[in-house]
Design a protein around this motif. Structure first.
Motif, PDB file in Angstrom:
ATOM      1  N   GLY A 154       0.813  -1.209   0.000  1.00 51.53           N
ATOM      2  CA  GLY A 154       0.000   0.000   0.000  1.00 51.53           C
ATOM      3  C   GLY A 154       0.847   1.259   0.000  1.00 51.53           C
ATOM      4  N   LEU A 155       1.943   1.248   0.765  1.00 52.42           N
ATOM      5  CA  LEU A 155       2.834   2.394   0.792  1.00 52.42           C
ATOM      6  C   LEU A 155       3.468   2.630  -0.570  1.00 52.42           C
ATOM      7  N   LEU A 156       3.893   1.565  -1.231  1.00 53.30           N
ATOM      8  CA  LEU A 156       4.503   1.698  -2.553  1.00 53.30           C
ATOM      9  C   LEU A 156       3.513   2.277  -3.560  1.00 53.30           C
ATOM     10  N   VAL A 157       2.267   1.798  -3.539  1.00 48.85           N
ATOM     11  CA  VAL A 157       1.257   2.312  -4.469  1.00 48.85           C
ATOM     12  C   VAL A 157       0.945   3.777  -4.172  1.00 48.85           C
ATOM     13  N   LEU A 158       0.802   4.119  -2.892  1.00 46.77           N
ATOM     14  CA  LEU A 158       0.502   5.496  -2.518  1.00 46.77           C
ATOM     15  C   LEU A 158       1.651   6.423  -2.888  1.00 46.77           C
ATOM     16  N   PHE A 159       2.884   5.979  -2.654  1.00 41.61           N
ATOM     17  CA  PHE A 159       4.046   6.787  -3.000  1.00 41.61           C
ATOM     18  C   PHE A 159       4.141   6.967  -4.513  1.00 41.61           C
ATOM     19  N   ALA A 160       3.854   5.909  -5.267  1.00 40.30           N
ATOM     20  CA  ALA A 160       3.874   6.006  -6.725  1.00 40.30           C
ATOM     21  C   ALA A 160       2.810   6.982  -7.224  1.00 40.30           C
ATOM     22  N   THR A 161       1.629   6.951  -6.609  1.00 41.93           N
ATOM     23  CA  THR A 161       0.560   7.875  -7.002  1.00 41.93           C
ATOM     24  C   THR A 161       0.956   9.315  -6.740  1.00 41.93           C
ATOM     25  N   ALA A 162       1.545   9.571  -5.581  1.00 41.27           N
ATOM     26  CA  ALA A 162       1.956  10.931  -5.229  1.00 41.27           C
ATOM     27  C   ALA A 162       3.024  11.452  -6.191  1.00 41.27           C
ATOM     28  N   LEU A 163       4.054  10.656  -6.438  1.00 37.91           N
ATOM     29  CA  LEU A 163       5.123  11.100  -7.335  1.00 37.91           C
ATOM     30  C   LEU A 163       4.633  11.239  -8.771  1.00 37.91           C
ATOM     31  N   THR A 164       3.673  10.395  -9.163  1.00 40.04           N
ATOM     32  CA  THR A 164       3.157  10.483 -10.523  1.00 40.04           C
ATOM     33  C   THR A 164       2.430  11.790 -10.762  1.00 40.04           C
ATOM     34  N   TRP A 165       1.607  12.229  -9.795  1.00 39.21           N
ATOM     35  CA  TRP A 165       0.918  13.502  -9.965  1.00 39.21           C
ATOM     36  C   TRP A 165       1.919  14.656 -10.038  1.00 39.21           C
ATOM     37  N   ILE A 166       2.995  14.585  -9.257  1.00 37.65           N
ATOM     38  CA  ILE A 166       4.033  15.614  -9.349  1.00 37.65           C
ATOM     39  C   ILE A 166       4.699  15.569 -10.722  1.00 37.65           C
ATOM     40  N   ALA A 167       4.969  14.368 -11.218  1.00 39.87           N
ATOM     41  CA  ALA A 167       5.592  14.235 -12.532  1.00 39.87           C
ATOM     42  C   ALA A 167       4.669  14.743 -13.641  1.00 39.87           C
ATOM     43  N   ASP A 235       8.067   7.664  11.621  1.00 41.35           N
ATOM     44  CA  ASP A 235       8.299   7.748  10.178  1.00 41.35           C
ATOM     45  C   ASP A 235       7.071   7.334   9.375  1.00 41.35           C
ATOM     46  N   GLY A 236       6.274   6.423   9.917  1.00 39.82           N
ATOM     47  CA  GLY A 236       5.081   5.987   9.195  1.00 39.82           C
ATOM     48  C   GLY A 236       4.113   7.136   8.951  1.00 39.82           C
ATOM     49  N   TRP A 237       3.870   7.934   9.990  1.00 40.20           N
ATOM     50  CA  TRP A 237       2.970   9.071   9.835  1.00 40.20           C
ATOM     51  C   TRP A 237       3.572  10.134   8.928  1.00 40.20           C
ATOM     52  N   LEU A 238       4.889  10.342   9.028  1.00 39.24           N
ATOM     53  CA  LEU A 238       5.545  11.310   8.149  1.00 39.24           C
ATOM     54  C   LEU A 238       5.452  10.873   6.690  1.00 39.24           C
ATOM     55  N   ALA A 239       5.672   9.596   6.452  1.00 38.33           N
ATOM     56  CA  ALA A 239       5.579   9.083   5.083  1.00 38.33           C
ATOM     57  C   ALA A 239       4.166   9.256   4.538  1.00 38.33           C
ATOM     58  N   LEU A 240       3.165   8.942   5.359  1.00 40.21           N
ATOM     59  CA  LEU A 240       1.780   9.095   4.932  1.00 40.21           C
ATOM     60  C   LEU A 240       1.451  10.558   4.644  1.00 40.21           C
ATOM     61  N   ALA A 241       1.935  11.459   5.501  1.00 36.18           N
ATOM     62  CA  ALA A 241       1.685  12.887   5.297  1.00 36.18           C
ATOM     63  C   ALA A 241       2.337  13.380   4.005  1.00 36.18           C
ATOM     64  N   TRP A 242       3.572  12.956   3.752  1.00 34.72           N
ATOM     65  CA  TRP A 242       4.251  13.341   2.517  1.00 34.72           C
ATOM     66  C   TRP A 242       3.480  12.821   1.299  1.00 34.72           C
ATOM     67  N   CYS A 243       3.053  11.587   1.339  1.00 37.98           N
ATOM     68  CA  CYS A 243       2.342  11.005   0.196  1.00 37.98           C
ATOM     69  C   CYS A 243       1.035  11.748  -0.093  1.00 37.98           C
ATOM     70  N   VAL A 244       0.255  11.970   0.942  1.00 37.42           N
ATOM     71  CA  VAL A 244      -1.025  12.655   0.753  1.00 37.42           C
ATOM     72  C   VAL A 244      -0.795  14.091   0.308  1.00 37.42           C
ATOM     73  N   GLY A 245       0.155  14.769   0.947  1.00 32.52           N
ATOM     74  CA  GLY A 245       0.436  16.156   0.592  1.00 32.52           C
ATOM     75  C   GLY A 245       0.909  16.301  -0.847  1.00 32.52           C
ATOM     76  N   ALA A 247       0.429  14.170  -3.316  1.00 33.91           N
ATOM     77  CA  ALA A 247      -0.643  13.774  -4.233  1.00 33.91           C
ATOM     78  C   ALA A 247      -1.646  14.912  -4.425  1.00 33.91           C
ATOM     79  N   VAL A 248      -2.037  15.541  -3.332  1.00 34.04           N
ATOM     80  CA  VAL A 248      -2.997  16.650  -3.421  1.00 34.04           C
ATOM     81  C   VAL A 248      -2.385  17.833  -4.170  1.00 34.04           C
ATOM     82  N   LEU A 249      -1.140  18.176  -3.813  1.00 36.93           N
ATOM     83  CA  LEU A 249      -0.460  19.273  -4.501  1.00 36.93           C
ATOM     84  C   LEU A 249      -0.326  18.989  -5.987  1.00 36.93           C
ATOM     85  N   GLY A 250       0.122  17.777  -6.325  1.00 36.74           N
ATOM     86  CA  GLY A 250       0.304  17.430  -7.731  1.00 36.74           C
ATOM     87  C   GLY A 250      -0.999  17.418  -8.496  1.00 36.74           C
TER      88      GLY A 250
END
Length: 263
Positions: A154-167, A235-245, A247-250
């Motif tokens: 789930g973390l990998l998919v969420l991280f990929a989604t966040a970076l993809t919107w930025i890309a 780190d888990g909460w920080l990672a989740l916050a970075w991913c959501v942030g 993704a929303v920004l992107g």
């Protein structure tokens, strides 16, 4: 058909289009995928014995360093893969196909959704391929439970989604494919400046803030904890916050640029 059904149909069509492009022109994806694989082999077989002492094993132990470095390289694989998305989006914007789509009766956001979903699927496939190479050279995750494996996925998919919107946003603001590739280069460089290859505590004091205050380090530490059964802490909460942030920004950045871009 309802508007939701039409939007889903159009998004599915755009997804098929992007997957066909990726299949017909695999060189870009392969080139980006080779980077983390080469780094994996380089660090494990050339620096593995020496770096094992840095992570606290007390002596040369290549297997310990394999376990340490693989989570970071899995996330680096995502960063490398989404660079291709920025290039693909930029090509669409500059080669006239988007202008053609604007004249058609389609759900406009489906163009971006197709890019995002296609990129996430490619990122997951790339992660699986790098993971297979890692297992082949000795990586093992024996302490992770089934729930931790699910959380790691789930973390990998969420991280990929966040970076993809930025890309996608980077591709939209780039005048050509070369500029898009250059603009997205931080997505490959940031993992090199994180805890992917060496602990943050072993870095010089002036450099630690660069490694700590970025999205890759908490995501890497979280994934490392899930796969190896080690402590995750905050780190888990920080990672989740970075991913959501991200993704929303992107998403809002990409939507605003796409709606306002006359190209």
């Amino acid at each position: 058909m309802s508007s939701r059904s039409l939007a889903l149909r159009d998004a599915s069509t755009m997804l098929r289009r992007n997957l066909l492009h990726a299949r017909r022109y695999p060189s870009l994806t392969l080139n980006l995928l080779l980077t983390p694989i080469v780094l994996l082999l380089l660090f494990v077989y050339i620096f593995g014995d020496a770096m094992s002492s840095v992570i606290g094993s007390g002596g040369p132990d290549r297997s310990a360093y394999i376990a340490y470095v693989v989570p970071g390289l899995l996330l680096m694989t995502i960063g490398s893969t989404v660079v291709g998305t920025a290039v693909s989006v930029s090509n669409d914007m500059t080669e006239g196909i988007i202008a053609r789509f604007r004249t058609m009766a389609i759900h406009r956001p489906s163009v971006l959704v197709g890019h995002v979903v296609g990129s996430v699927l490619q990122s997951v496939l790339s992660v699986v391929l790098v993971g297979v190479v890692a297992v082949a050279i000795g990586f093992r995750s024996t302490d992770a439970t089934a729930l931790e494996w699910l959380a790691a996925f789930g973390l990998l998919v969420l991280f990929a989604t966040a970076l993809t919107w930025i890309a996608v946003g980077m591709g939209l603001v780039s005048p050509n494919a070369e500029a898009a590739s250059n603009n997205a280069m931080p997505l490959i460089l940031l993992p090199l400046l994180s805890s992917a290859f060496t602990p943050v505590d072993s870095m010089p004091g002036w450099f630690r803030p660069i490694a700590e205050y970025q999205p890759f380090t908490p995501a890497i530490e979280t994934l490392r904890g899930l796969l190896l059964g080690s402590e995750i802490g905050g780190d888990g909460w920080l990672a989740l916050a970075w991913c959501v942030g991200l993704a929303v920004l992107g998403y809002f950045w990409s939507a605003a640029k796409f709606d306002g871009d006359p190209r």
